[in-house]
Design an enzyme around this catalytic site. Structure first.
Site, mmCIF file in Angstrom:
data_model
loop_
_atom_site.group_PDB
_atom_site.id
_atom_site.type_symbol
_atom_site.label_atom_id
_atom_site.label_comp_id
_atom_site.label_asym_id
_atom_site.label_seq_id
_atom_site.Cartn_x
_atom_site.Cartn_y
_atom_site.Cartn_z
ATOM 1 N N HIS A 516 36.610 29.918 22.498
ATOM 2 C CA HIS A 516 38.122 29.931 23.172
ATOM 3 C C HIS A 516 38.811 31.234 22.431
ATOM 4 O O HIS A 516 39.567 31.029 21.757
ATOM 5 C CB HIS A 516 38.913 28.694 22.927
ATOM 6 C CG HIS A 516 38.226 27.465 23.546
ATOM 7 N ND1 HIS A 516 38.761 26.289 23.420
ATOM 8 C CD2 HIS A 516 36.907 27.373 24.412
ATOM 9 C CE1 HIS A 516 37.891 25.404 24.262
ATOM 10 N NE2 HIS A 516 36.862 26.221 24.839
HETATM 11 C C1 LIG Z 1 29.155 25.986 24.272
HETATM 12 C C2 LIG Z 1 30.691 26.434 25.056
HETATM 13 C C3 LIG Z 1 31.536 25.339 25.606
HETATM 14 C C4 LIG Z 1 32.586 25.705 26.209
HETATM 15 N N1 LIG Z 1 33.275 24.820 26.809
HETATM 16 C C5 LIG Z 1 34.394 25.031 27.522
HETATM 17 C C6 LIG Z 1 35.120 23.840 27.974
HETATM 18 O O1 LIG Z 1 34.734 22.706 27.927
HETATM 19 N N2 LIG Z 1 36.468 24.346 28.621
HETATM 20 C C7 LIG Z 1 36.828 25.495 28.567
HETATM 21 O O2 LIG Z 1 38.008 25.656 29.021
HETATM 22 N N3 LIG Z 1 36.150 26.535 28.093
HETATM 23 C C8 LIG Z 1 34.796 26.320 27.457
HETATM 24 N N4 LIG Z 1 33.994 27.319 27.024
HETATM 25 C C9 LIG Z 1 34.699 28.766 27.332
HETATM 26 C C10 LIG Z 1 34.347 29.319 28.657
HETATM 27 O O3 LIG Z 1 32.724 29.557 28.577
HETATM 28 C C11 LIG Z 1 34.762 30.795 28.725
HETATM 29 O O4 LIG Z 1 36.092 30.520 28.695
HETATM 30 C C12 LIG Z 1 34.304 31.396 29.925
HETATM 31 O O5 LIG Z 1 33.198 31.599 30.284
HETATM 32 C C13 LIG Z 1 35.130 32.607 30.150
HETATM 33 O O6 LIG Z 1 34.661 33.355 31.330
HETATM 34 P P1 LIG Z 1 34.728 35.033 31.618
HETATM 35 O O7 LIG Z 1 34.501 35.144 32.886
HETATM 36 O O8 LIG Z 1 36.122 35.393 31.073
HETATM 37 O O9 LIG Z 1 33.691 35.385 30.587
HETATM 38 P P2 LIG Z 1 32.218 35.200 30.379
HETATM 39 O O10 LIG Z 1 31.790 33.837 30.962
HETATM 40 O O11 LIG Z 1 31.702 35.369 29.010
HETATM 41 O O12 LIG Z 1 31.542 36.394 31.342
HETATM 42 C C14 LIG Z 1 31.485 37.604 30.875
HETATM 43 C C15 LIG Z 1 30.405 38.335 31.115
HETATM 44 O O13 LIG Z 1 30.363 39.596 30.803
HETATM 45 C C16 LIG Z 1 29.290 40.239 30.446
HETATM 46 N N5 LIG Z 1 29.529 41.625 29.596
HETATM 47 C C17 LIG Z 1 30.348 41.648 28.494
HETATM 48 N N6 LIG Z 1 30.247 42.949 28.160
HETATM 49 C C18 LIG Z 1 29.664 43.592 28.901
HETATM 50 C C19 LIG Z 1 29.191 45.068 29.204
HETATM 51 N N7 LIG Z 1 29.820 45.996 28.199
HETATM 52 N N8 LIG Z 1 28.767 45.463 30.215
HETATM 53 C C20 LIG Z 1 28.191 44.514 30.999
HETATM 54 N N9 LIG Z 1 28.460 43.066 31.013
HETATM 55 C C21 LIG Z 1 28.973 42.583 30.169
HETATM 56 C C22 LIG Z 1 28.741 39.128 29.581
HETATM 57 O O14 LIG Z 1 27.353 39.318 29.449
HETATM 58 C C23 LIG Z 1 29.077 38.053 30.424
HETATM 59 O O15 LIG Z 1 28.044 37.494 31.077
HETATM 60 C C24 LIG Z 1 32.914 27.012 26.383
HETATM 61 C C25 LIG Z 1 32.266 28.049 25.669
HETATM 62 C C26 LIG Z 1 30.793 27.713 25.147
HETATM 63 C C27 LIG Z 1 29.967 28.945 24.821
#
Ligand SMILES: Cc1cc2nc3c(=O)[nH]c(=O)nc-3n(C[C@H](O)[C@H](O)[C@H](O)COP(=O)(O)OP(=O)(O)OC[C@H]3O[C@@H](n4cnc5c(N)ncnc54)[C@H](O)[C@@H]3O)c2cc1C
Lengths: 586, 223
Positions: A516
């Site tokens: 987070h």
């Molecule tokens: C074990 C675990 C449990 C969790 N449980 C919860 C929960 O219960 N409740 C909750 O609210 N949140 C939880 N989270 C947090 C949640 O996973 C994140 O808040 C969420 O995935 C964020 O979404 P996002 O789209 O911002 O980023 P992400 O899901 O991380 O997606 C970003 C993507 O961008 C890609 N990327 C990054 N940099 C580059 C680059 N330079 N070029 C190309 N691609 C790139 C990455 O590879 C990734 O696939 C948890 C996380 C983990 C690891």
């Protein structure tokens, strides 16, 4: 190296997680040509996360190849400016992902909205307690949006992620069975709440005896078979554990793979490119318009993808780093307090109280999908903070998350760390304990920030992101108070012994805590304290949108993802307006 | 390599015989054999350690390996310039040298209580090793021992699922769990591993869940 320049598209999206997938879906459905670039691999949800192989704790918890490959790039970390930041060499406190589907493919599914209070925290705290109540080194800020503006987008996200729960406040009317302290909802949850476990029932009884109102915390693991807003079908959670950190073999946990990509990849005007690592956002000679992005493709070629609109949905760390590497926005300087990119990095506080029983046995391995019973009395600003002397709060719950044998064992305090006594204690208590968890907020401070590391580089020779972060007195006072309340709940549970874990006085990068991570490119109304406006649009580059936890000015207690998903829906809608009149939206 | 003493018929990829001997003795102190069941040695934890050292993790294939290497604070985590493979190789040699210098024998040939005391010293960082901190090695050894004892038998440890039997953990979930989530009755079943299913020892239903064999317990709650 020669650079291949591709044909321009309407929108290029960096990252295929919650933000990337939902924004691609919304904009491609509106007719725009969308290319999504993802540094991670592509997996087939139907064949690659199959039973029984997904029920492998060692692999998915510790050695998974769906976590960020730190050999290529990581962050560096130090507690404060006087230290030298060193690379996070192995995965520890958090586990950002890299695959098509993002971190979210292995998230835990705890899907809570923030509270109306959270979006206007600075104003409300100042109004109730006076400006001087806010610690002098704390960059407490409003988000620039109000509850009424964003509620419909929470609703939309919940229809995509099939969130299950029971409303506690429908248009201002308090509902029995739900969370009476939540912000007003325009309608019920799309799916019913989870059913109460043995631990949940005991917790509910104990907290009720103390005057708190228990409810089943909302979840994004399906509580029934569900077809979502994008007409994608998801199956009911089988409560087999192996949940957080694992990809769900049942396809029951909402995430981009199960909830969005099956519909998105059918759209002819959408293209997904895995194994493409974006290095920077390109701007024109004025520096005020993005012209596209440059990335390294799977074969190692440098490629330029021109686009009319650029969206960063690459998680808190990459969003901030790409801005810094691209020279967009003024980097934050902790000495002067000036600059915005990297400012207000924050994390999540928390701790737990363990209750050990000698006369009760649970089934801790049955669960997952966020079956949890919660209370919200300590969240937001319900209880007068004046006499308590801190800002912030927590939700408190007991969650039956599927305790796995390597990491899911608890032993009473005083048990040796290994050896025969330890062995007896794990045998006695693995099934005879329950945990009361504190999921707490964390404010942002002048000295907690992200910038580029002066020494360490990634595999492409670019500087790593440097994190300077530690806990502060406000949070430590808050945790002391919350811990005392949870010990009271623990006593009311009548166990034979109580134990607990907390994060200590200094933040450490080892031992999983939560993924987070927030801030670094925060949203707001003032370009001198925020990197993006209320629509997640860069103040400096009007056709660039930076979306995710990076936009949170500080971290409220509830998990970030529901709000990240909401912001993706909100920003996508704003972009539809922007396309009609491409200027600053404010 | 022919192992002079190999009661569990184990095979090794990375570890050398003196290392195997050291580890068999050391892990047995960490999780000893007792009335509750086999300890780490008979659970195959050394085989697990061998395989994990031979895996991507053992060479830090997905960990950041770039220098400069500085000691760092405890909050900054793993900062060794050595990979886990190298840590084991270096540390075991140096501990054995320490034992030979003090007691004329390698660790594995010392009396049990002396071994135990040495392990306690390792944990407290009280053994001066030339190349790395003894606590650092201990922490890695304990991490891997716990993994080997409780991970799926797929990885060579947790033989006969002894770790799971110790806890009452049924392993791969049954499709019935969804009906049991509200139950206040303790549920006991013969553990099923991924290995059991992969090797066809346990069959799965149409959904892919194994059928659990329920363990009945007597009135005293004993099995
Ligand atoms: C074990 C675990 C449990 C969790 N449980 C919860 C929960 O219960 N409740 C909750 O609210 N949140 C939880 N989270 C947090 C949640 O996973 C994140 O808040 C969420 O995935 C964020 O979404 P996002 O789209 O911002 O980023 P992400 O899901 O991380 O997606 C970003 C993507 O961008 C890609 N990327 C990054 N940099 C580059 C680059 N330079 N070029 C190309 N691609 C790139 C990455 O590879 C990734 O696939 C948890 C996380 C983990 C690891």
């Amino acid at each position: 190296m020669s650079v291949t320049k591709l044909k321009s598209v309407d929108v290029v999206v960096v990252g295929s997680g919650v933000v990337g997938s939902i924004m691609s879906m919304e904009l491609a459905s509106a007719g725009m040509s969308v290319v999504c670039l993802e540094r991670g691999k592509q997996f087939d949800i139907n064949t690659d996360f199959q039973k029984p192989n997904v029920y492998d704790e060692l692999k998915f918890d510790r050695h998974s190849d769906i976590f960020q490959n730190l050999a290529r790039d990581t962050i560096t970390f130090r507690n404060n400016d006087s230290q030298t930041a060193l690379p996070m060499r192995e995965m520890g406190a958090f586990k950002p992902g890299e695959m098509v589907g993002g971190t979210a493919a292995h998230w835990g599914g705890n899907a809570r909205r923030f509270l109306p209070h959270d979006f206007e925290m600075r104003s409300r705290i100042a109004e109730r307690y006076g400006q001087s109540f806010i610690p002098g080194d704390c960059n407490l800020q409003d988000w620039g949006v109000t509850w009424d503006e964003i509620e419909p987008y929470y609703d939309q996200f919940e229809e995509i992620f099939g969130v299950g729960g029971k409303a506690g406040n429908l248009d201002g009317e308090i509902q029995a069975g739900g969370n009476p302290h939540e912000g007003p909802r325009s309608r019920e949850y799309p799916n019913p709440p989870t059913r109460r476990t043995h631990e949940g029932a005991l917790f509910a009884e104990a907290v009720s005896s103390l005057g708190y109102v228990p409810f089943q915390g909302p979840t994004a693991a399906m509580t029934q078979d569900y077809r979502n807003l994008y007409r994608v079908q998801m199956l009911e959670c089988a409560r087999g554990g192996f949940c957080s950190s694992h990809v769900c073999a049942q396809g029951a946990k909402a995430n981009p793979l199960t909830s969005v990509l099956p519909a998105l990849t059918r759209l002819p005007n959408f293209e997904l490119r895995p194994l493409c690592n974006v290095l920077r956002v390109n701007t024109d000679s004025t520096g005020m318009k993005a012209t596209g992005v440059t990335y390294i493709d799977a074969r190692g070629n440098e490629v330029e993808q021109p686009a009319d609109i650029v969206i960063l949905g690459a998680y808190c760390f990459s969003n901030t780093r790409l801005l810094l590497l691209s020279g967009i926005g003024t980097p934050y300087d902790p000495l002067t307090g000036k600059g915005v990119v990297g400012r207000n990095y924050s994390y999540q506080q928390g701790g737990s109280v363990h209750v050990f029983f000698d006369d009760r046995e649970f089934n801790p391995f049955i669960g997952g999908g966020q079956v949890n019973t919660s209370i919200d009395e300590f969240n937001g600003d319900l209880i007068d903070r004046g006499p308590l002397g801190f800002i912030g709060g927590a939700y408190v719950n007991t969650s039956t998350s599927g305790a796995t044998p390597i990491k899911g064992k608890r032993v009473p305090p005083g048990t040796p760390r290994w050896g025969g006594e330890w062995k007896k204690a794990v045998a006695q208590y693995y099934r005879r304990n329950m945990t009361i968890s504190i999921h707490a907020s964390c404010l942002s401070y002048q000295h907690n920030y992200l910038d580029l590391d002066p020494t360490y580089k990634d595999a492409y020779g670019l500087p790593l992101l440097r994190m300077t972060f530690d806990w502060n007195d406000n949070e430590l006072r808050m945790m002391k108070y919350l811990n005392e309340r949870c010990i009271e709940i623990g006593r009311a549970l009548n166990g034979s012994r109580l134990g607990g874990t907390n994060k200590g006085t200094h933040f450490g990068i080892t031992g999983y805590q939560s993924t987070h991570n927030v801030g670094g490119a925060v949203m707001g109304t003032d370009p001198s304290t925020s990197a993006v406006n209320k629509y997640l649009q860069s103040w400096d580059v009007s056709n660039l949108f930076v979306v995710g936890g990076s936009a949170f000015p500080q971290n409220p207690a509830n998990g970030p993802t529901e709000t990240i998903g909401m912001l993706a829906c909100w920003a996508a809608d704003a972009i539809k307006d922007y396309v009609r009149n491409p200027v600053s939206l404010v | 390599m022919t192992l002079s003493d190999n009661p569990i018929g184990a095979s090794y990829i990375y570890l050398l015989e003196p290392e195997i001997r050291f580890l068999e003795a050391a892990v047995e102190h960490l999780i000893p054999t007792d009335e509750l069941g086999p300890g780490a040695r008979d659970a195959g934890v050394v085989v697990y350690i061998d395989r994990t050292l031979a895996s991507t993790w053992g060479v830090h294939g997905r960990q950041y390996r770039g220098g400069p290497w500085l000691a760092g604070t405890p909050q900054q985590g793993y900062q060794s310039r050595f990979t886990p493979q190298e840590v084991y190789r270096i540390a075991i040699r140096e501990i054995n040298q320490h034992c030979k210098a003090g007691f004329d024998r390698p660790f594995a040939q010392l009396a049990g209580d002396r071994q135990l005391h040495l392990i306690e010293q390792l944990e407290k960082d009280e053994i001066a090793m030339p190349s790395l901190s003894s606590k650092f090695f201990f922490d890695l050894l304990w991490r891997n021992t716990e993994e080997g004892y409780f991970a799926d038998p797929l990885y060579g440890g947790n033989r006969d699922k002894v770790g799971w039997k110790l806890l009452g953990f049924p392993g791969v979930p049954s499709g019935q769990y969804r009906h049991l989530v509200t139950s206040h009755e303790p549920y006991f079943a013969e553990p099923v591993s991924v290995l059991d299913i992969q090797t066809g020892k346990v069959a799965v239903d149409a959904e892919g869940f194994p059928k659990h064999v329920i363990i009945k317990r007597n009135g005293n709650g004993e099995r």
